[in-house]
Write an enzyme that holds these catalytic residues in place. Sequence first.
Site, PDB file in Angstrom:
ATOM      1  N   VAL A  45       0.837  -1.197   0.000  1.00 28.89           N
ATOM      2  CA  VAL A  45       0.000   0.000   0.000  1.00 28.89           C
ATOM      3  C   VAL A  45       0.871   1.246   0.000  1.00 28.89           C
ATOM      4  O   VAL A  45       1.833   1.346   0.760  1.00 28.89           O
ATOM      5  CB  VAL A  45      -0.908   0.008   1.247  1.00 28.89           C
ATOM      6  CG1 VAL A  45      -1.771   1.263   1.278  1.00 28.89           C
ATOM      7  CG2 VAL A  45      -1.780  -1.250   1.289  1.00 28.89           C
ATOM      8  N   ALA A  93       7.767  -2.551  -7.029  1.00 29.78           N
ATOM      9  CA  ALA A  93       7.228  -1.234  -7.380  1.00 29.78           C
ATOM     10  C   ALA A  93       7.066  -0.358  -6.144  1.00 29.78           C
ATOM     11  O   ALA A  93       7.337   0.849  -6.185  1.00 29.78           O
ATOM     12  CB  ALA A  93       5.896  -1.388  -8.103  1.00 29.78           C
ATOM     13  N   LYS A  94       6.626  -0.946  -5.044  1.00 30.09           N
ATOM     14  CA  LYS A  94       6.468  -0.171  -3.816  1.00 30.09           C
ATOM     15  C   LYS A  94       7.820   0.340  -3.324  1.00 30.09           C
ATOM     16  O   LYS A  94       7.938   1.482  -2.860  1.00 30.09           O
ATOM     17  CB  LYS A  94       5.816  -1.035  -2.732  1.00 30.09           C
ATOM     18  CG  LYS A  94       5.744  -0.374  -1.348  1.00 30.09           C
ATOM     19  CD  LYS A  94       4.855   0.854  -1.354  1.00 30.09           C
ATOM     20  CE  LYS A  94       4.934   1.628  -0.034  1.00 30.09           C
ATOM     21  NZ  LYS A  94       4.491   0.870   1.133  1.00 30.09           N
ATOM     22  N   LEU A  95       8.847  -0.469  -3.419  1.00 30.83           N
ATOM     23  CA  LEU A  95      10.167  -0.034  -2.973  1.00 30.83           C
ATOM     24  C   LEU A  95      10.696   1.104  -3.849  1.00 30.83           C
ATOM     25  O   LEU A  95      11.310   2.055  -3.351  1.00 30.83           O
ATOM     26  CB  LEU A  95      11.141  -1.207  -2.967  1.00 30.83           C
ATOM     27  CG  LEU A  95      10.821  -2.324  -1.969  1.00 30.83           C
ATOM     28  CD1 LEU A  95      11.849  -3.444  -2.075  1.00 30.83           C
ATOM     29  CD2 LEU A  95      10.755  -1.802  -0.549  1.00 30.83           C
TER      30      LEU A  95
END
Length: 275
Positions: free
Chosen positions: A107, A156-158
Amino acid sequence: MGSAMARRLSASGFTVTGWSRTRPTSEAAAEMGIAVAPDLSSLSAASDVLILALLDEEAVHAVLDALANTSIQGRLIVDTSTVSPQVLRDRAAQFNGLGASLVDAPVSGGPDMVLTGKVGLYIGGSEKDYLRFLPVAEALSDRIHHVGGLGDGAAAKLVNNMMLMGLWQSLKEALLLGKKAGLPSAKILEILSGSPAASPALKSRLPVIRGETDAVGFPVAGAIKDARVVRDLAASLDVTLPAIAASLASFEAAASAGYAQADLATMVRLVAESD
């Protein structure tokens, strides 16, 4: 974060059962509009989709280990934690063998944004599993990205987090340089907050940076954890990230000064307050 997701999904018409290692009281669960499972086995039995919202990789592995010892055939397990892409990739064969499916869906945004359905979701998993999770995702998010296969959502979150870490480090350095050049921090912040450099993240945390509030959207300790995950992934891929190294050092210095549980923008506030 888990409580916010439970509230949002319950308010959106889903039947929600919760479990936490902190053992929420029945009163708290009733206030959230959810049922409480006494253990993970009961949670699995009551659920079709199991959503994990956990602090770190150790916690994710611990819960997955426990779930593997329950009856999870046919379940979709969705991990929303910010962890390495390898965490779920390394467990895929095990859970597929148990008849369960894994999806990563970290998230982007805080609990307040979850409650209004305004967070981003970066989803990694098969098309079939993504579509199965989509009705739940749509209740939580207005920015849904099916990035690719399992683990790609975590990657992608990182990458997204890297941009934010770089923002806070750059702002810290801008204050340091501006002050050495004779500008007061208040004037620097005034200029930057109205410039093209002013992102929504910067604007939302100006009250913290200016010392007007002690509210915590995400703590320094959490920023350190996330930065270390980025660092370790980069090291495993032989990528050098000097901006992240500098950002991590700044957050670690703030934690050492006693601000580990303060909002992450406190790292910048410490420089602004040193006029």
